[in-house]
Scaffold this motif. Structure first.
Motif, PDB file in Angstrom:
ATOM      1  N   TYR A 282       0.803  -1.232   0.000  1.00 29.36           N
ATOM      2  CA  TYR A 282       0.000   0.000   0.000  1.00 29.36           C
ATOM      3  C   TYR A 282       0.835   1.282   0.000  1.00 29.36           C
ATOM      4  N   PHE A 283       2.073   1.183   0.431  1.00 26.78           N
ATOM      5  CA  PHE A 283       2.871   2.416   0.557  1.00 26.78           C
ATOM      6  C   PHE A 283       4.247   2.238  -0.103  1.00 26.78           C
ATOM      7  N   PRO A 284       4.275   1.855  -1.394  1.00 28.59           N
ATOM      8  CA  PRO A 284       5.559   1.574  -2.048  1.00 28.59           C
ATOM      9  C   PRO A 284       6.479   2.794  -2.057  1.00 28.59           C
ATOM     10  N   GLN A 285       5.874   3.979  -2.238  1.00 34.42           N
ATOM     11  CA  GLN A 285       6.690   5.205  -2.294  1.00 34.42           C
ATOM     12  C   GLN A 285       7.385   5.467  -0.954  1.00 34.42           C
ATOM     13  N   GLU A 286       6.609   5.287   0.141  1.00 29.48           N
ATOM     14  CA  GLU A 286       7.158   5.540   1.480  1.00 29.48           C
ATOM     15  C   GLU A 286       8.233   4.497   1.829  1.00 29.48           C
ATOM     16  N   VAL A 287       8.080   3.278   1.288  1.00 30.39           N
ATOM     17  CA  VAL A 287       9.107   2.257   1.517  1.00 30.39           C
ATOM     18  C   VAL A 287      10.349   2.630   0.715  1.00 30.39           C
ATOM     19  N   GLU A 288      10.120   3.050  -0.520  1.00 35.55           N
ATOM     20  CA  GLU A 288      11.211   3.430  -1.424  1.00 35.55           C
ATOM     21  C   GLU A 288      12.031   4.599  -0.843  1.00 35.55           C
ATOM     22  N   ASN A 289      11.311   5.609  -0.288  1.00 34.58           N
ATOM     23  CA  ASN A 289      12.056   6.777   0.209  1.00 34.58           C
ATOM     24  C   ASN A 289      12.500   6.631   1.674  1.00 34.58           C
ATOM     25  N   GLY A 290      12.260   5.445   2.261  1.00 31.23           N
ATOM     26  CA  GLY A 290      12.802   5.161   3.588  1.00 31.23           C
ATOM     27  C   GLY A 290      11.932   5.620   4.745  1.00 31.23           C
ATOM     28  N   LEU A 291      10.788   6.248   4.443  1.00 32.01           N
ATOM     29  CA  LEU A 291       9.911   6.655   5.555  1.00 32.01           C
ATOM     30  C   LEU A 291       9.423   5.403   6.295  1.00 32.01           C
ATOM     31  N   LEU A 292       9.141   4.342   5.535  1.00 32.26           N
ATOM     32  CA  LEU A 292       8.860   3.034   6.152  1.00 32.26           C
ATOM     33  C   LEU A 292      10.042   2.120   5.853  1.00 32.26           C
ATOM     34  N   GLN A 293      10.650   1.586   6.915  1.00 39.30           N
ATOM     35  CA  GLN A 293      11.895   0.833   6.694  1.00 39.30           C
ATOM     36  C   GLN A 293      11.677  -0.648   6.372  1.00 39.30           C
ATOM     37  N   CYS A 294      10.587  -1.201   6.888  1.00 40.13           N
ATOM     38  CA  CYS A 294      10.247  -2.611   6.626  1.00 40.13           C
ATOM     39  C   CYS A 294      11.388  -3.563   6.976  1.00 40.13           C
ATOM     40  N   THR A 295      11.922  -3.441   8.182  1.00 37.60           N
ATOM     41  CA  THR A 295      13.069  -4.280   8.541  1.00 37.60           C
ATOM     42  C   THR A 295      12.882  -5.087   9.836  1.00 37.60           C
TER      43      THR A 295
END
Ligand SMILES: NC(=O)c1ccc[n+]([C@@H]2O[C@H](COP(=O)([O-])OP(=O)(O)OC[C@H]3O[C@@H](n4cnc5c(N)ncnc54)[C@H](OP(=O)(O)O)[C@@H]3O)[C@@H](O)[C@H]2O)c1
Length: 343
Positions: A282-295
């Motif tokens: 749902y938030f590919p852009q935020e993952v891409e720009n590091g706002l969501l780290q997904c780690t």
């Protein structure tokens, strides 16, 4: 016809404030119980109360555990929604601070209601943790499907940590209600609602702190890299559904003297680490720009629950975990972006 007047406790809380809001938008008049006078202006000035504040009156009860505390608050009340409860917290006195207050609050409330003919129903927020002892988590049982008939009877102290005390307190409080009903045969009925892990946007949130508090802390910190070792039961529910169930339970069409499990994605439950896939979806852009780290990661303890009784009685389906996570991350992203523009 004018709608009934409902007394609600716990309205300053995560779930309770949403219950207050939904009750008002459904046209009920509300008498809201707070513990301190200054909480009234905080509630009244909340943006969600715009245009609704006239529907609510307040009563200050500083100690809800005192016998007779509700005696003067129940005039003309037909339904009571009781959410107030201490959550698990670190303390040297588990019994005094976590286990006993909910029991005393229930005794006080049930005692006052027993002497108030206008009360026709009491709705109490119990918890799905009442279905099993905390020790069940370390067993290898992955198959039992728990229903609202289940009740943890392994509640004897000493409690070794605040979570164990909290689980015992909710189970004891639920049993206390069953015992009260069979002993006293009151003129009102009682519904106990059993939410699983409650998640989703917090209406009180003005800063990022909320995402690290209570059960909400199971989403954003994981997305942002927290690695948790202990497993969490894989049974979530959206806070809006929990609040709506409290208000819908007012309806006489929902059978009383029953307990209802509130949980989504039944009966299999969810995998907590799917949070990361949902963030990417749902938030590919935020993952891409590091706002969501997904780690981060959070192991899942599989927990099968049956909420079919609830769906039948209430007539609606629970919001999926995927949508719950999406809503929670949406609130987080909005607050992060607004904090960046204002600094
Ligand atoms: N969050 C979950 O995942 C979850 C899951 C299952 C069940 N529940 C149950 O849902 C209910 C509401 O939980 P929540 O998540 O909304 O909690 P919350 O945000 O911590 O709110 C708790 C509410 O209870 C009041 N309260 C706390 N201690 C009290 C005490 N000793 N005497 C009187 N009032 C007290 C608080 O009032 P003040 O503002 O005055 O402190 C507040 O209004 C509780 O019964 C909880 O056990 C929650």
């Amino acid at each position: 016809m004018a709608k009934e007047t409902i007394l609600i406790t716990g309205i300053t809380g995560y779930i309770g404030f949403k219950v207050l809001y939904i009750a008002l938008t459904h046209g009920y008049r509300v008498r809201g119980v707070v513990r301190k006078e200054e909480q009234i202006s905080k509630i009244k000035s909340h943006p969600l109360m715009n245009g609704l504040a006239a529907g609510v009156e307040f009563v200050v009860i500083s100690d809800l555990t005192e016998a007779g505390a509700f005696d003067t608050a129940l005039d003309d009340i037909s339904v009571i929604i009781h959410l107030a409860s201490p959550l698990a917290k670190e303390t040297d006195y588990y019994d005094r601070d976590i286990v006993q207050p909910p029991l005393d609050m229930e005794s006080s409330l049930l005692g006052s209601a027993f002497n108030t003919p206008s009360v026709r129903r009491i709705i109490i927020t119990s918890s799905a943790v009442t279905l099993i002892p905390l020790s069940w988590i370390t067993t290898s049982d992955n198959d039992t499907v728990f229903t609202s008939q289940d009740l943890n009877t392994d509640t004897t102290p000493p409690y070794h940590n605040s979570m164990e005390a909290y689980w015992a307190s909710k189970a004891l409080a639920r049993k206390h209600v069953h015992d009260f009903l069979s002993r006293n045969k009151p003129h009102f009925d009682i519904i106990q609602l059993l939410p699983s892990v409650v998640l989703g946007p917090d209406d009180w949130a003005t800063d990022l702190e909320t995402f690290f508090v209570g059960t909400r802390a199971m989403i954003v910190p994981i997305v942002q890299g927290k690695v948790m070792e202990g497993a969490l039961v894989g049974a979530p529910v959206l806070v809006d559904d929990v609040a709506l169930a409290h208000v819908d339970a007012i309806k006489p069409s929902v059978p009383g003297n029953k307990d209802y499990i509130l949980t989504s994605d039944t009966p299999e439950g969810i995998e907590w680490n799917s949070i990361l896939d949902i963030a990417i979806k749902y938030f590919p852009q935020e993952v891409e720009n590091g706002l969501l780290q997904c780690t981060g990661s959070l192991p899942t303890r599989k927990w099968k629950l049956d909420a079919s009784d609830t769906k039948k009685a209430f007539g609606w389906e629970f919001t999926s975990f995927e949508d719950t996570v999406r809503k929670q991350l949406e609130q987080y992203i909005t607050l992060v972006k607004s904090s960046r523009t204002s600094s």
